[in-house]
Design an enzyme around this catalytic site. Structure first.
Site, PDB file in Angstrom:
ATOM      1  N   GLY A  21      56.122   6.771  18.164  1.00  0.00           N
ATOM      2  CA  GLY A  21      57.048   7.692  17.255  1.00  0.00           C
ATOM      3  C   GLY A  21      57.715   8.846  17.633  1.00  0.00           C
ATOM      4  N   CYS A  22      57.518   9.492  16.669  1.00  0.00           N
ATOM      5  CA  CYS A  22      58.402  10.462  17.494  1.00  0.00           C
ATOM      6  C   CYS A  22      57.905  11.159  19.048  1.00  0.00           C
ATOM      7  CB  CYS A  22      58.476  11.725  16.584  1.00  0.00           C
ATOM      8  SG  CYS A  22      59.286  12.898  17.348  1.00  0.00           S
ATOM      9  N   PHE A  23      58.941  11.523  19.685  1.00  0.00           N
ATOM     10  CA  PHE A  23      58.718  10.934  21.482  1.00  0.00           C
ATOM     11  C   PHE A  23      58.139  12.896  21.586  1.00  0.00           C
ATOM     12  CE2 PHE A  23      63.903  11.403  22.288  1.00  0.00           C
ATOM     13  CZ  PHE A  23      63.848  12.308  21.583  1.00  0.00           C
ATOM     14  N   TRP A  24      58.607  13.833  20.463  1.00  0.00           N
ATOM     15  CA  TRP A  24      58.162  15.022  20.625  1.00  0.00           C
ATOM     16  C   TRP A  24      56.649  15.194  20.557  1.00  0.00           C
ATOM     17  CZ3 TRP A  24      61.601  17.259  16.111  1.00  0.00           C
ATOM     18  CH2 TRP A  24      63.031  17.060  16.879  1.00  0.00           C
ATOM     19  N   TYR A 164      58.182  21.359  11.893  1.00  0.00           N
ATOM     20  CA  TYR A 164      57.814  19.921  11.877  1.00  0.00           C
ATOM     21  C   TYR A 164      56.541  19.489  13.485  1.00  0.00           C
ATOM     22  CZ  TYR A 164      57.763  14.880  13.829  1.00  0.00           C
ATOM     23  OH  TYR A 164      57.687  13.579  14.498  1.00  0.00           O
TER      24      TYR A 164
END
Length: 185
Positions: A21-24, A164
């Site tokens: 998913g999102c690397f953050w 987010y």
């Protein structure tokens, strides 16, 4: 240092490359682990050279959002990194994590050598028993890693109030802390 004191040998560092998913989100999780010295967000697995975030977002470059986790194998093993990986995202959803949809958000393990490949394959087999649906995590060769733009590095740490981060990453971290997957901060 005196003439009789041996110089300390720097610790050997290994690298794990993972996408989920999102690397953050992944960066925020893995930077909490003891033995992890650095986590970098970036792109890997595609053919486009020097991709940018806007290019990645089109889903046409072949790259996934990934993190490269630099760790001391004397303090944390690759198998332990993978244990956290399986618990911090849903490896049973194809090309998506929550509202993040597209091949760039695929669940992937990118081993760097045969030893990591063997450990990853065994880990996937063992963790498959923990899910009600089949794991769809890909196993891709550790191709070239492109570090993401500077504004994507340490994103959660630098932007905890961004919606987010506040509504997706923070609750994920809290749940992982409660399950003792990651240490509480």
């Amino acid at each position: 240092m005196s003439a009789n004191t041996p110089a300390e040998t720097p610790a050997k560092t290994e690298i794990a490359t993972l996408g989920g998913g999102c690397f953050w989100c992944l960066e925020a999780v893995f930077e909490r682990l003891p033995g992890v010295s650095k986590v970098e967000s970036g792109y890997a697995g595609g053919e486009t050279k020097d991709p940018t975030y806007p290019e990645i977002c089109t889903g046409t470059t072949g790259h996934a959002e990934v993190v490269q986790i630099h760790f001391d194998p004397k303090k944390i093993g690759y198998d332990q990194i993978l244990s956290v990986f399986w618990q911090c995202h849903d490896p049973t959803t194809l090309n998506r994590q929550g509202n993040d949809i597209g091949t760039q958000y695929r669940s992937t393990i990118m081993p760097h050598d045969k030893r990591q490949t063997a450990i990853a394959e065994q880990s996937r087999k063992e963790w498959a028993k923990e899910f009600n649906r089949p794991i769809v995590t890909t196993m891709e060769p550790g191709k070239k890693f492109y570090k993401a733009e500077v504004n994507h590095q340490d994103y959660f740490r630098l932007n905890p109030g961004v919606p987010y981060c506040a509504f997706l990453i923070q609750p994920k971290l809290k749940a992982l802390e409660d399950k003792k997957v990651i240490p509480a901060k």
